[in-house]
Motif scaffolding. Structure first.
Motif, PDB file in Angstrom:
ATOM      1  N   ASN A  23       0.808  -1.221   0.000  1.00  0.00           N
ATOM      2  CA  ASN A  23       0.000   0.000   0.000  1.00  0.00           C
ATOM      3  C   ASN A  23       0.842   1.271   0.000  1.00  0.00           C
ATOM      4  OD1 ASN A  23      -2.450  -1.396  -0.041  1.00  0.00           O
ATOM      5  ND2 ASN A  23      -2.529  -1.531   2.184  1.00  0.00           N
ATOM      6  N   ASN A  24       2.088   1.171   0.456  1.00  0.00           N
ATOM      7  CA  ASN A  24       2.983   2.323   0.498  1.00  0.00           C
ATOM      8  C   ASN A  24       4.019   2.323  -0.624  1.00  0.00           C
ATOM      9  OD1 ASN A  24       2.155   3.924   2.902  1.00  0.00           O
ATOM     10  ND2 ASN A  24       2.447   1.950   3.906  1.00  0.00           N
ATOM     11  N   GLY A  25       3.762   1.497  -1.660  1.00  0.00           N
ATOM     12  CA  GLY A  25       4.625   1.506  -2.834  1.00  0.00           C
ATOM     13  C   GLY A  25       6.015   0.946  -2.597  1.00  0.00           C
ATOM     14  N   LYS A  26       6.147   0.020  -1.636  1.00  0.00           N
ATOM     15  CA  LYS A  26       7.472  -0.521  -1.310  1.00  0.00           C
ATOM     16  C   LYS A  26       7.634  -1.978  -1.738  1.00  0.00           C
ATOM     17  CE  LYS A  26       8.222   2.773   2.364  1.00  0.00           C
ATOM     18  NZ  LYS A  26       8.474   3.016   3.783  1.00  0.00           N
ATOM     19  N   ILE A  27       6.927  -2.363  -2.799  1.00  0.00           N
ATOM     20  CA  ILE A  27       7.080  -3.701  -3.359  1.00  0.00           C
ATOM     21  C   ILE A  27       8.494  -3.811  -3.929  1.00  0.00           C
ATOM     22  CG2 ILE A  27       6.316  -5.276  -5.177  1.00  0.00           C
ATOM     23  CD1 ILE A  27       3.543  -4.060  -4.940  1.00  0.00           C
ATOM     24  N   GLY A  28       9.137  -4.943  -3.684  1.00  0.00           N
ATOM     25  CA  GLY A  28      10.460  -5.194  -4.234  1.00  0.00           C
ATOM     26  C   GLY A  28      11.611  -4.692  -3.378  1.00  0.00           C
TER      27      GLY A  28
END
Length: 199
Positions: A53-58
């Motif tokens: 949800n906070n764009g911290k995939i990867g």
């Protein structure tokens, strides 16, 4: 962008008091360990959803949480299979029917399959002995699973699950007495539950 909500799991209750050769104290400790896997699975799912949800995939944190989730989630599920294929008083292995047909297709007969399953469970190390059903052939095959997530054959269905981590028997048997625990395990198998898992 849609907000991801974490999947939440609830620990299941198993009424297994009075098992043959597996003490209620061992079960009490084992149930607490299982509930820890449920809690950790839920915590990891929440943390992963937060990162997504906070764009911290990867990110490295995301990667480590994803790796850890396999251990915790499979620990939860394998324990549910394990407790779910036990019952007070056990039952005799079926002499015929779908389960025996599936076992016989892979091993020729029940006794050969049982000997193989017992020997898998008695191997050195901690882990699980699991009889799986191959969905493409319907045959049963026995496998050693190490750290919950290592060794599960993709797509196969767990039919009979035996925990051979030391916490499953150490209060009742010495480490070198694992074969006695395995013998006790077989006297507590709910074969109708096992057969009910067949595809």
């Amino acid at each position: 962008m849609a907000i991801l909500t974490a999947q939440a799991y609830a620990a299941k209750d198993f009424n297994l008091a009075g098992l043959n050769g597996i003490s209620d104290k061992t079960l009490e400790i084992h149930f607490a360990l299982y509930k820890g896997y449920v809690t950790n699975t839920n915590t990891l799912n929440e943390q992963i959803a937060d990162l997504i949800n906070n764009g911290k995939i990867g990110t490295p944190t995301y990667a480590e949480l994803k790796r850890r989730l396999g251990f915790e989630y499979n620990g939860m599920v394998l324990h549910e299979y394990y407790f779910g294929n036990l019952k007070n008083g056990g039952s005799d292995a079926p002499k015929s029917g779908k389960l025996i047909d599936a076992i016989s297709a892979g091993y020729g007969d029940y006794e050969t399959w049982k000997n193989d399953f017992v020997k898998v469970g008695a191997m050195r190390g901690v882990g699980w002995a699991v009889a799986y059903q191959d969905p493409s052939s319907g045959r049963i095959s026995n496998h050693w699973i190490t750290l919950h997530e290592d060794g599960n054959p993709a797509g196969y269905k767990p039919i009979l699950v035996m925990d051979v981590w030391e916490h499953a028997f150490l209060l009742d048997y010495k480490p070198a007495e694992r074969p006695k625990y395995i013998e006790a395990f077989f006297t507590n198998i709910d074969w109708s539950a096992v057969e009910g898992r067949l595809l």
